[in-house]
Design an enzyme around this catalytic site. Structure first.
Site, PDB file in Angstrom:
ATOM      1  N   LYS A 197     -37.832 -25.767 -11.796  1.00 32.66           N
ATOM      2  CA  LYS A 197     -38.525 -26.345 -10.650  1.00 32.66           C
ATOM      3  C   LYS A 197     -39.458 -27.443 -11.157  1.00 32.66           C
ATOM      4  O   LYS A 197     -40.352 -27.178 -11.965  1.00 32.66           O
ATOM      5  CB  LYS A 197     -39.309 -25.277  -9.888  1.00 32.66           C
ATOM      6  CG  LYS A 197     -40.023 -25.808  -8.649  1.00 32.66           C
ATOM      7  CD  LYS A 197     -40.765 -24.691  -7.931  1.00 32.66           C
ATOM      8  CE  LYS A 197     -41.491 -25.199  -6.698  1.00 32.66           C
ATOM      9  NZ  LYS A 197     -42.218 -24.112  -6.008  1.00 32.66           N
ATOM     10  N   LYS A 251     -34.585 -27.201  -8.527  1.00 24.67           N
ATOM     11  CA  LYS A 251     -35.326 -27.763  -7.398  1.00 24.67           C
ATOM     12  C   LYS A 251     -36.151 -28.949  -7.885  1.00 24.67           C
ATOM     13  O   LYS A 251     -36.835 -28.813  -8.912  1.00 24.67           O
ATOM     14  CB  LYS A 251     -36.235 -26.672  -6.806  1.00 24.67           C
ATOM     15  CG  LYS A 251     -37.014 -27.090  -5.559  1.00 24.67           C
ATOM     16  CD  LYS A 251     -37.851 -25.927  -5.029  1.00 24.67           C
ATOM     17  CE  LYS A 251     -38.624 -26.354  -3.792  1.00 24.67           C
ATOM     18  NZ  LYS A 251     -39.484 -25.266  -3.281  1.00 24.67           N
TER      19      LYS A 251
END
Length: 330
Positions: A197, A251
């Site tokens: 992420k 992400k």
């Protein structure tokens, strides 16, 4: 051009049936996970920064999800909109077994027992400082944060969440959560780790959806990844797999498909990406201006995720994409 015209690449593109026969990748409804925002207050309100997406009250959440279930979307990801008076520096509301996500989980499981529910594990929606963990002396403390995140994960799992999704990026939290789940005989509760992420600028509309952007003090660069790094992502993923992650998340999505491809080709584990709020809102703005055609671009974009190596995609377009796929297949 020695082989021309013996080799003509356009031959296999001439007819629809031929193009379908040789297509390498396909998006189906089974690839879609729909993120939704749940609030305690009644009713449904559209999110200004995310047209077509809503903060959904507990009184409306079952009906809100009904079409997605009927279209065959396999899983819903739940994110909480927490009232201001329930936020504090420690994210205490995350540990309330009757918080909005636990209540929504029970309602949805009763109504749709065969739909997968994914529960976000992080403290940012619940804190007054907007960070994913516990802040001590101006720094997000890793180990104290993990201690609280483990409790949050257990509460969600006991409420009925099928997949725990730690999005906090603390070191060692996958092992700690897996150990705690197993100690409670929650062996079949899966972990989808946000292993890669990034500290991205694409999250702004999401924070607006949660009413948390105004709370964030500083940035998240001490725990989320530097967008400049890709080798580091492989190290993060490898550690989380060894610690017990069942699935891996990258992400944001489209700007990081190189990471998806490297993760999938290196580890051959179930790999997902999140088409985040900023990606969604940019596309929606283009649709509203008439600059892009949603009937073409939504599925084309999701196909890029599949081509990049995704087994599934978290996308706010899930419902719209499922409708388009159903219409195409009639």
């Amino acid at each position: 051009m020695e082989n021309f015209p013996t080799i003509r690449m356009r031959r296999n593109r001439k007819d629809d049936w031929n193009r379908r026969l040789v297509a390498q990748h396909e998006v189906t409804v089974n690839d879609l996970i729909w993120p939704i925002f749940v609030k305690e207050e009644s009713g449904v309100e559209e999110i200004d920064a995310m047209p077509g997406q809503f903060r959904v009250g507990l009184d409306s959440v079952v009906q809100h999800v009904k079409e997605a279930v009927e279209l065959g979307i396999p899983a819903i990801a739940l994110f909480p909109v927490v009232p201001e008076h329930k936020k504090d520096a420690m994210g205490t509301e995350a540990l309330n077994p009757h918080n909005v996500i636990c209540q929504a989980t029970k309602l949805l499981k009763e109504a749709y027992p065969n739909v997968g529910l994914i529960g976000d594990v992080a403290l940012d929606p619940y804190t007054t400082h907007g960070h994913d963990g516990i802040v001590i002396d101006g720094y997000v403390d890793n180990d104290e944060s993990v201690r609280v995140l483990v409790q949050q994960a257990l509460i969600l799992a006991k409420a009925g969440i099928d997949v725990i999704a730690p999005s906090d990026m603390m070191d060692g939290r996958i092992h700690a959560i897996r150990t705690a789940l197993d100690n409670e005989n929650l062996y079949n509760t899966r972990i989808m780790s946000y292993a890669a992420k990034y500290a991205s600028g694409y999250y702004g509309p999401f924070r607006d959806a949660l009413n948390s952007s105004k709370h964030l003090k500083g940035d998240k660069k001490t725990y989320q990844m530097d967008p400049a790094n890709s080798d580091e992502a492989l190290r993060e993923v490898e550690l989380d797999i060894k610690e017990g992650a069942d699935m891996i998340m990258v992400k944001p999505g489209l700007p990081y498909l190189d990471i998806v491809q490297r993760v999938k080709s290196t580890f051959s584990v179930p790999t997902f990406a999140y088409q985040v709020s900023g990606e969604y809102s940019m596309m929606m703005a283009s649709f509203e201006k008439g600059w892009l055609d949603p009937d073409v671009v939504i599925l084309e974009t999701l196909l890029a995720f599949k081509r990049g190596g995704c087994d599934g995609i978290l996308t706010y377009f899930a419902l719209d994409a499922a409708r388009k796929l159903q219409a195409r297949n009639k």
